[in-house]
Design a protein around this motif. Structure first.
Motif, mmCIF file in Angstrom:
data_model
loop_
_atom_site.group_PDB
_atom_site.id
_atom_site.type_symbol
_atom_site.label_atom_id
_atom_site.label_comp_id
_atom_site.label_asym_id
_atom_site.label_seq_id
_atom_site.Cartn_x
_atom_site.Cartn_y
_atom_site.Cartn_z
ATOM 1 N N HIS A 1 35.374 45.920 31.649
ATOM 2 C CA HIS A 1 36.065 44.638 31.706
ATOM 3 C C HIS A 1 37.247 44.717 32.675
ATOM 4 C CE1 HIS A 1 37.537 40.780 30.289
ATOM 5 N NE2 HIS A 1 38.717 41.320 30.107
ATOM 6 N N LYS A 2 38.040 45.761 32.545
ATOM 7 C CA LYS A 2 39.190 45.942 33.442
ATOM 8 C C LYS A 2 38.732 46.134 34.881
ATOM 9 C CE LYS A 2 42.456 47.948 30.172
ATOM 10 N NZ LYS A 2 43.189 49.169 29.798
ATOM 11 N N LEU A 3 37.653 46.858 35.054
ATOM 12 C CA LEU A 3 37.143 47.144 36.395
ATOM 13 C C LEU A 3 36.821 45.860 37.145
ATOM 14 C CD1 LEU A 3 36.130 49.435 38.330
ATOM 15 C CD2 LEU A 3 33.891 49.111 37.288
ATOM 16 N N PHE A 4 36.184 44.915 36.479
ATOM 17 C CA PHE A 4 35.742 43.701 37.157
ATOM 18 C C PHE A 4 36.777 42.579 37.139
ATOM 19 C CE2 PHE A 4 31.494 45.571 36.498
ATOM 20 C CZ PHE A 4 31.094 45.551 37.819
ATOM 21 N N ASN A 5 37.619 42.530 36.152
ATOM 22 C CA ASN A 5 38.524 41.394 36.030
ATOM 23 C C ASN A 5 39.868 41.584 36.724
ATOM 24 O OD1 ASN A 5 36.688 39.855 34.661
ATOM 25 N ND2 ASN A 5 37.330 40.600 32.667
ATOM 26 N N ARG A 6 40.124 42.713 37.257
ATOM 27 C CA ARG A 6 41.403 42.942 37.936
ATOM 28 C C ARG A 6 41.255 43.014 39.449
ATOM 29 N NH1 ARG A 6 44.836 47.095 34.185
ATOM 30 N NH2 ARG A 6 45.036 45.678 32.439
ATOM 31 N N ASN B 1 39.653 40.961 43.202
ATOM 32 C CA ASN B 1 39.085 39.806 43.883
ATOM 33 C C ASN B 1 37.968 40.346 44.772
ATOM 34 O OD1 ASN B 1 38.423 37.603 45.403
ATOM 35 N ND2 ASN B 1 40.520 37.135 46.032
ATOM 36 N N ALA B 2 36.738 40.053 44.414
ATOM 37 C CA ALA B 2 35.587 40.597 45.136
ATOM 38 C C ALA B 2 35.594 40.190 46.604
ATOM 39 C CB ALA B 2 34.289 40.147 44.474
ATOM 40 N N ASP B 3 36.171 39.049 46.902
ATOM 41 C CA ASP B 3 36.196 38.573 48.295
ATOM 42 C C ASP B 3 37.083 39.428 49.198
ATOM 43 O OD1 ASP B 3 34.492 36.493 47.640
ATOM 44 O OD2 ASP B 3 36.158 35.150 47.138
ATOM 45 N N GLN C 1 34.522 49.787 49.202
ATOM 46 C CA GLN C 1 35.231 49.631 47.928
ATOM 47 C C GLN C 1 34.311 49.009 46.879
ATOM 48 O OE1 GLN C 1 38.419 47.260 49.600
ATOM 49 N NE2 GLN C 1 39.935 48.852 49.123
ATOM 50 N N ALA C 2 33.555 48.001 47.269
ATOM 51 C CA ALA C 2 32.640 47.343 46.346
ATOM 52 C C ALA C 2 31.566 48.321 45.861
ATOM 53 C CB ALA C 2 31.996 46.125 47.014
ATOM 54 N N LYS C 3 31.039 49.138 46.767
ATOM 55 C CA LYS C 3 30.030 50.133 46.369
ATOM 56 C C LYS C 3 30.619 51.138 45.394
ATOM 57 C CE LYS C 3 27.146 49.908 50.502
ATOM 58 N NZ LYS C 3 26.708 50.620 51.710
ATOM 59 N N THR C 4 31.851 51.558 45.629
ATOM 60 C CA THR C 4 32.515 52.500 44.729
ATOM 61 C C THR C 4 32.663 51.897 43.327
ATOM 62 O OG1 THR C 4 33.729 53.521 46.546
ATOM 63 C CG2 THR C 4 34.627 53.838 44.342
#
Length: 152
Positions: free
Chosen positions: A75-80, A82-84, A90-93
């Protein structure tokens, strides 16, 4: 005057953290109570003996704690973030970290089932999963009712 404002500004995170601490403790206490209520309900639904429930209690509690920790990390990983604003690397990591936690969750579920099968019959394990799911659904519904949040 500027020093006082600066000092106050620097202390703000500490003050906010100190205010959150009791909420964290209340959440932890609430989770522990929910686990105890769940175990009581499971004992009744599965007609478990005192021996079975005494063996099940630590296994169930430990599992619930570990699952909650892994879910909170995801939850923390995805909600903290901004994917953009992430680079591809970084996104792959982040996605690799997510999959790593999912593997840990799978291993945890497998170990949990193995532990349950040492205490309960396979039919009781299925009933436990069904009961646990039903209990969590009821808790969620009650939470939504009390907070007035819409159902998803």
């Amino acid at each position: 005057m500027n020093r006082i404002l600066m000092l106050l500004f620097m202390c703000m995170p500490v003050m906010l953290w100190a205010q959150r601490l009791p909420v964290h403790e209340k959440q932890k206490e609430l989770q522990e109570r929910m686990v105890e209520v769940s175990l009581s309900e499971i004992q009744e639904r599965l007609s478990l003996t005192e021996m079975q429930i005494s063996q099940l209690r630590p296994v169930y509690k430990q599992y619930q704690k570990k699952v909650a920790r892994l879910n909170m990390q995801n939850h923390k990983l995805f909600n903290r973030m901004n994917a953009d604003t992430l680079s591809d690397e970084q996104a792959k990591t982040i996605l690799r970290e997510y999959l790593d936690r999912e593997r840990k969750l799978y291993a945890l579920n497998k170990q949990y089932m193995d532990n349950l099968l040492e205490i309960l019959s396979p039919q009781q394990v299925i009933k436990l999963y069904q009961s646990d799911s039903d209990i969590k659904r009821k808790i969620r519904m009650e939470y939504l009712r009390r907070t007035g949040k819409p159902k998803r």
